[in-house]
Design a protein around this motif. Structure first.
Motif: not given
Length: 98
Positions: A83, A86-88
């Motif tokens: 996660a 994916r966020i970064d």
């Protein structure tokens, strides 16, 4: 029953086609055999990483629960890392330390 000249030509053409197919098959084996060996060798070296084995069967309920907790922690850590990656997406957080 006599065979006409066109029947003989048809049989000759079929025989030539079969002989040609056998020849082409033999030649492709000569060409592709080294390639197959190379790919098989590359595939076997790619799988040289040690395989993970299943955990031992727990003897007690406490050991079983400890294995479940450990697996849940590993799974949660993996999901958290995925996660965060994916966020970064642009890499800003990962490259700020540099």
């Amino acid at each position: 029953m006599d065979a006409s000249p066109s029947d003989w030509r048809l049989m000759a053409t079929g025989a030539i086609a079969v002989i040609g197919a056998i020849t082409v098959n033999g030649l492709t084996d000569l060409v592709f055999a080294p390639l197959r060996r190379l790919l098989a060798k590359a595939n076997s070296t790619a799988r040289s990483a040690p395989a993970r084995s299943a955990p031992q069967v727990p003897a007690t309920l406490a050991e079983g629960l400890a294995q479940v907790v450990h697996a849940a922690e590993d799974g949660a850590a993996c999901r958290a890392a995925s996660a965060a990656f994916r966020i970064d997406q642009d890499g800003w957080l990962r490259y700020q330390a540099e």
